[in-house]
Design a protein around this motif. Structure first.
Motif, mmCIF file in Angstrom:
data_model
loop_
_atom_site.group_PDB
_atom_site.id
_atom_site.type_symbol
_atom_site.label_atom_id
_atom_site.label_comp_id
_atom_site.label_asym_id
_atom_site.label_seq_id
_atom_site.Cartn_x
_atom_site.Cartn_y
_atom_site.Cartn_z
ATOM 1 N N GLU A 1 0.824 -1.213 0.000
ATOM 2 C CA GLU A 1 0.000 0.000 0.000
ATOM 3 C C GLU A 1 0.858 1.262 0.000
ATOM 4 O O GLU A 1 1.778 1.402 0.796
ATOM 5 C CB GLU A 1 -0.926 -0.003 1.214
ATOM 6 C CG GLU A 1 -1.949 1.121 1.192
ATOM 7 C CD GLU A 1 -2.989 0.974 2.298
ATOM 8 O OE1 GLU A 1 -3.929 0.196 2.102
ATOM 9 O OE2 GLU A 1 -2.827 1.629 3.350
ATOM 10 N N LEU A 2 0.511 2.177 -0.907
ATOM 11 C CA LEU A 2 1.099 3.517 -0.902
ATOM 12 C C LEU A 2 0.363 4.375 0.111
ATOM 13 O O LEU A 2 -0.852 4.273 0.262
ATOM 14 C CB LEU A 2 0.940 4.155 -2.282
ATOM 15 C CG LEU A 2 1.793 3.602 -3.425
ATOM 16 C CD1 LEU A 2 1.221 4.061 -4.757
ATOM 17 C CD2 LEU A 2 3.234 4.049 -3.293
ATOM 18 N N ARG A 3 1.078 5.266 0.794
ATOM 19 C CA ARG A 3 0.467 6.180 1.745
ATOM 20 C C ARG A 3 0.439 7.590 1.169
ATOM 21 O O ARG A 3 1.443 8.088 0.668
ATOM 22 C CB ARG A 3 1.241 6.176 3.079
ATOM 23 C CG ARG A 3 1.153 4.838 3.809
ATOM 24 C CD ARG A 3 -0.307 4.486 4.103
ATOM 25 N NE ARG A 3 -0.480 3.139 4.624
ATOM 26 C CZ ARG A 3 -0.544 2.849 5.918
ATOM 27 N NH1 ARG A 3 -0.418 3.811 6.810
ATOM 28 N NH2 ARG A 3 -0.734 1.602 6.307
ATOM 29 N N SER A 4 -0.717 8.214 1.237
ATOM 30 C CA SER A 4 -0.858 9.572 0.713
ATOM 31 C C SER A 4 -0.095 10.566 1.575
ATOM 32 O O SER A 4 0.006 10.412 2.796
ATOM 33 C CB SER A 4 -2.338 9.964 0.642
ATOM 34 O OG SER A 4 -3.025 9.178 -0.310
ATOM 35 N N PRO B 1 -3.587 16.240 -11.379
ATOM 36 C CA PRO B 1 -3.461 15.996 -12.825
ATOM 37 C C PRO B 1 -3.855 14.555 -13.152
ATOM 38 O O PRO B 1 -3.529 13.625 -12.396
ATOM 39 C CB PRO B 1 -1.973 16.236 -13.108
ATOM 40 C CG PRO B 1 -1.391 16.825 -11.857
ATOM 41 C CD PRO B 1 -2.276 16.420 -10.731
ATOM 42 N N LEU B 2 -4.550 14.380 -14.272
ATOM 43 C CA LEU B 2 -5.032 13.067 -14.685
ATOM 44 C C LEU B 2 -4.792 12.859 -16.171
ATOM 45 O O LEU B 2 -4.647 13.813 -16.932
ATOM 46 C CB LEU B 2 -6.543 12.948 -14.413
ATOM 47 C CG LEU B 2 -7.026 13.044 -12.972
ATOM 48 C CD1 LEU B 2 -8.531 13.251 -12.943
ATOM 49 C CD2 LEU B 2 -6.643 11.777 -12.205
ATOM 50 N N ASP C 1 -9.016 2.273 -5.797
ATOM 51 C CA ASP C 1 -8.170 2.889 -4.774
ATOM 52 C C ASP C 1 -7.032 3.652 -5.432
ATOM 53 O O ASP C 1 -6.541 3.287 -6.498
ATOM 54 C CB ASP C 1 -7.636 1.836 -3.793
ATOM 55 C CG ASP C 1 -6.826 0.742 -4.473
ATOM 56 O OD1 ASP C 1 -7.033 0.493 -5.679
ATOM 57 O OD2 ASP C 1 -5.977 0.117 -3.809
ATOM 58 N N ARG C 2 -6.628 4.744 -4.787
ATOM 59 C CA ARG C 2 -5.530 5.569 -5.278
ATOM 60 C C ARG C 2 -4.773 6.129 -4.069
ATOM 61 O O ARG C 2 -5.269 6.087 -2.937
ATOM 62 C CB ARG C 2 -6.037 6.740 -6.133
ATOM 63 C CG ARG C 2 -6.766 6.337 -7.424
ATOM 64 C CD ARG C 2 -5.805 5.755 -8.449
ATOM 65 N NE ARG C 2 -6.469 5.523 -9.737
ATOM 66 C CZ ARG C 2 -7.067 4.388 -10.085
ATOM 67 N NH1 ARG C 2 -7.128 3.382 -9.227
ATOM 68 N NH2 ARG C 2 -7.605 4.256 -11.291
ATOM 69 N N ALA C 3 -3.593 6.700 -4.328
ATOM 70 C CA ALA C 3 -2.837 7.420 -3.305
ATOM 71 C C ALA C 3 -2.353 8.732 -3.902
ATOM 72 O O ALA C 3 -2.178 8.835 -5.122
ATOM 73 C CB ALA C 3 -1.655 6.583 -2.814
ATOM 74 N N PHE C 4 -2.149 9.724 -3.035
ATOM 75 C CA PHE C 4 -1.854 11.086 -3.502
ATOM 76 C C PHE C 4 -0.513 11.560 -2.966
ATOM 77 O O PHE C 4 -0.214 11.413 -1.776
ATOM 78 C CB PHE C 4 -2.961 12.043 -3.058
ATOM 79 C CG PHE C 4 -4.281 11.757 -3.731
ATOM 80 C CD1 PHE C 4 -4.674 12.474 -4.856
ATOM 81 C CD2 PHE C 4 -5.115 10.759 -3.257
ATOM 82 C CE1 PHE C 4 -5.887 12.200 -5.487
ATOM 83 C CE2 PHE C 4 -6.328 10.469 -3.877
ATOM 84 C CZ PHE C 4 -6.711 11.192 -4.993
ATOM 85 N N ALA C 5 0.296 12.157 -3.859
ATOM 86 C CA ALA C 5 1.584 12.726 -3.470
ATOM 87 C C ALA C 5 1.373 14.095 -2.826
ATOM 88 O O ALA C 5 0.264 14.645 -2.835
ATOM 89 C CB ALA C 5 2.481 12.854 -4.698
ATOM 90 N N ALA C 6 2.435 14.665 -2.275
ATOM 91 C CA ALA C 6 2.336 15.930 -1.545
ATOM 92 C C ALA C 6 1.834 17.069 -2.422
ATOM 93 O O ALA C 6 1.195 18.009 -1.928
ATOM 94 C CB ALA C 6 3.697 16.289 -0.939
ATOM 95 N N LEU D 1 -1.355 11.978 -8.372
ATOM 96 C CA LEU D 1 -1.526 10.585 -7.992
ATOM 97 C C LEU D 1 -0.159 9.937 -7.813
ATOM 98 O O LEU D 1 0.659 9.944 -8.736
ATOM 99 C CB LEU D 1 -2.323 9.838 -9.067
ATOM 100 C CG LEU D 1 -3.790 10.238 -9.200
ATOM 101 C CD1 LEU D 1 -4.395 9.617 -10.460
ATOM 102 C CD2 LEU D 1 -4.595 9.818 -7.970
ATOM 103 N N ALA D 2 0.079 9.386 -6.635
ATOM 104 C CA ALA D 2 1.338 8.693 -6.379
ATOM 105 C C ALA D 2 1.287 7.311 -7.026
ATOM 106 O O ALA D 2 0.265 6.630 -6.954
ATOM 107 C CB ALA D 2 1.567 8.569 -4.878
ATOM 108 N N TYR D 3 2.389 6.903 -7.659
ATOM 109 C CA TYR D 3 2.498 5.563 -8.237
ATOM 110 C C TYR D 3 3.984 5.238 -8.356
ATOM 111 O O TYR D 3 4.778 6.092 -8.783
ATOM 112 C CB TYR D 3 1.816 5.498 -9.613
ATOM 113 C CG TYR D 3 1.748 4.087 -10.160
ATOM 114 C CD1 TYR D 3 0.716 3.229 -9.782
ATOM 115 C CD2 TYR D 3 2.720 3.603 -11.034
ATOM 116 C CE1 TYR D 3 0.652 1.923 -10.266
ATOM 117 C CE2 TYR D 3 2.670 2.297 -11.514
ATOM 118 C CZ TYR D 3 1.636 1.472 -11.128
ATOM 119 O OH TYR D 3 1.579 0.165 -11.599
#
Length: 538
Positions: free
Chosen positions: A46-49, A97-98, A247-252, A256-258
């Motif tokens: 799991e990535l953490r936002s 951004p997407l 599910d997604r995770a978000f960078a600072a 979207l973090a990936y």
């Protein structure tokens, strides 16, 4: 496809890097994974936002817009979709951004009628090549979205079309596919839609890069309807809700973090080592909104649910304020209506599975909340969304005891052959990947050849969780682990969730169209790291 023991060469350092359970399975094969079959059904890390996350059940549930055709002449509806970069406020007050279809995530929904063909003209203005696959569609091979049938953006040079570029996580080390049909900027996809009414979805299917492309937003819904289903009296209009769970995770910075090895998605496919088993996010989105809430009448609602997550599994239940679980009355599966309803309290969903479910809110007090929770989640990922019962209402809908009579009746004795496939971790191209029958994907290799119209039984066996998807055809589940199918296996499916150490049998008839198709794991990271095979129908 025979099993090859590809995993014995893994070093101790690499086993520990991959993670104890996965490394053990790669090294010792199915006996170890069978012993782990009772572990939680989670495959991935799991990535953490890095941004503050909103409280649950405050953002209203968005309903994706229905795309209007640009033409309806000659018995065919024509649509146009531009694939483009856009920015959206997914988390309140945060711009993300997407990569999108028509500027939205999810992309616009296409509504169509059974047997009325459509053509969708896709224009690629993104910085990388794309491919569109209509998941669950009975589609001619030329429009099925084979992973090398690229739509190149303006200015993309053919020399950069090589796949894999020799990376240890890459697929083909620069191999070209001589059968690839490549177009520049635009491509018309034709869908005959001569199939049962159901919920399909469309998404990017570019070789080696499907997972990050879907993660960035390239996914949308497609609903097929027909007169017979319309006449059943099921909940409809505003009481029919499409629900794309992801599910997604978000960078600072709100993006979207990936964990891509190459964030440009141009040179080097794959993800960082902790995420080789799959990428999980810590934010649950429904129709692109975090933990949304939707106001409902005290009446029946039809929920068309898609798990569009890359790797996350769900076990959904609907729970009232006072802890009561509402029935989830399943009326349809991946490929349309069941013969008769099946009632669940818990509904397991693997990536790419769809369930058509009726929930009755009539017995829930006005003003109270019904939470949809994921029994496999923890902390924030346990919550999915909520329904607030807003008012009493009349309800003329019903759930008939007989839903459909056009399900295929294939029997085991109809099969002209039985095939066996293993889905397991192993070594590939000097690195680590996911294999079918001991082999990583190669677009130039013929893996399975079947005759048009043949009925076959396939035995599938897994090391860890693998949602296995067949293109073109639907199938019936015959058995799991030598026993009967599970209640949620009812109906006609195109994706089966294999649990750790589990075997299953499916039966299908390879009809529709000749040509080159695929079957693969729909854990999108597994798919990008080799877990696809070719299916040639002749």
């Amino acid at each position: 496809m025979r099993e090859h023991d590809e995993g014995r060469g893994l070093t101790r350092r690499r086993m520990l890097g991959i993670g104890g359970a996965l490394g053990l399975m790669a090294a010792t094969g199915l006996s170890a994974s069978a012993a782990l079959a009772r572990r939680p059904s989670i495959t991935g890390a799991e990535l953490r936002s890095a941004v503050p996350l909103p409280p649950p059940f405050q953002v209203p549930l968005p309903i994706p817009a229905v795309l209007k055709p640009v033409g309806t002449s000659g018995g065919t509806d024509r649509y146009e979709i531009t694939q483009r970069e856009a920015s959206a406020e997914i988390l309140p007050g945060v711009k993300t951004p997407l990569w999108t279809y028509e500027g939205t995530f999810p992309g616009p929904t296409i509504e169509s009628r059974r047997g009325r063909p459509i053509t969708v003209s896709h224009r690629n203005t993104l910085p990388v090549p794309t491919v569109v696959h209509l998941h669950g569609g009975r589609t001619p091979a030329a429009s099925d979205g084979y992973p090398t049938d690229l739509v190149l953006p303006e200015g993309w040079h053919d020399a950069t079309m090589q796949m894999g570029h020799g990376s240890e996580h890459g697929m083909q080390g620069g191999m070209q596919d001589p059968r690839a049909v490549v177009t520049k900027v635009t491509r018309d996809y034709t869908f005959p839609l001569d199939q049962r009414p159901t919920l399909l979805w469309y998404h990017d299917h570019r070789m080696d890069y499907t997972a990050p492309a879907i993660w960035r937003g390239l996914a949308g819904l497609h609903i097929i309807r027909d007169d017979a289903e319309d006449d059943l009296g099921l909940p409809s209009g505003p009481r029919e809700l499409p629900l794309m769970i992801a599910d997604r995770a978000f960078a600072a910075d709100g993006s979207l973090a990936y964990p891509s090895l190459d964030p440009t998605l141009r040179e080097r496919p794959g993800v960082r080592e902790p995420y080789l088993a799959g990428v999980l996010g810590d934010v649950i989105l429904v129709n692109g909104a975090p933990w949304p809430v939707h106001e409902v009448d005290a009446a029946r609602y039809r929920l068309r649910i898609l798990n569009a997550s890359n790797a996350r599994h769900y076990e959904l239940e609907a729970v009232t304020d006072d802890g009561r679980r509402l029935d989830l009355v399943q009326i349809g599966a991946d490929q349309g209506l069941l013969a008769a309803p099946v009632t669940h309290r818990l509904l397991p969903m693997a990536p790419a599975e769809r369930y058509d479910v009726v929930v009755d809110f009539s017995g829930v007090p006005v003003g109270s909340l019904v939470k949809v929770v994921n029994q496999l989640g923890s902390g924030r990922t346990r919550d999915v969304m909520a329904f607030r019962v807003a008012r009493k209402a009349t309800d003329g809908s019903r759930v008939p005891r007989a839903l459909s009579t056009d399900l295929p009746s294939w029997r085991r004795e109809d099969a002209v052959r039985v095939r066996e496939f293993s889905f397991r971790a192993g070594r590939m191209h000097g690195g680590y990947g996911w294999l079918i029958g001991g082999l990583p994907f190669d677009p130039t290799r013929a893996d399975v050849t079947v005759g048009l119209g043949d009925v076959e039984v396939w035995r599938l066996v897994a090391d860890v969780h693998h949602p296995v998807h067949l293109h073109l055809v639907g199938f019936r589940v015959l058995s799991r682990g030598g026993g009967p199918p599970l209640p949620h296996d009812a109906g006609l499916k195109d994706t089966i969730s294999l649990r750790p150490g589990e075997s299953a049998e499916i039966i299908t008839r390879f009809d529709g169209y000749r040509g080159r198709y695929l079957f693969h794991c729909h854990n999108a990271e597994h798919e990008d790291m080799g877990m696809m095979a070719n299916l040639e129908i002749i």
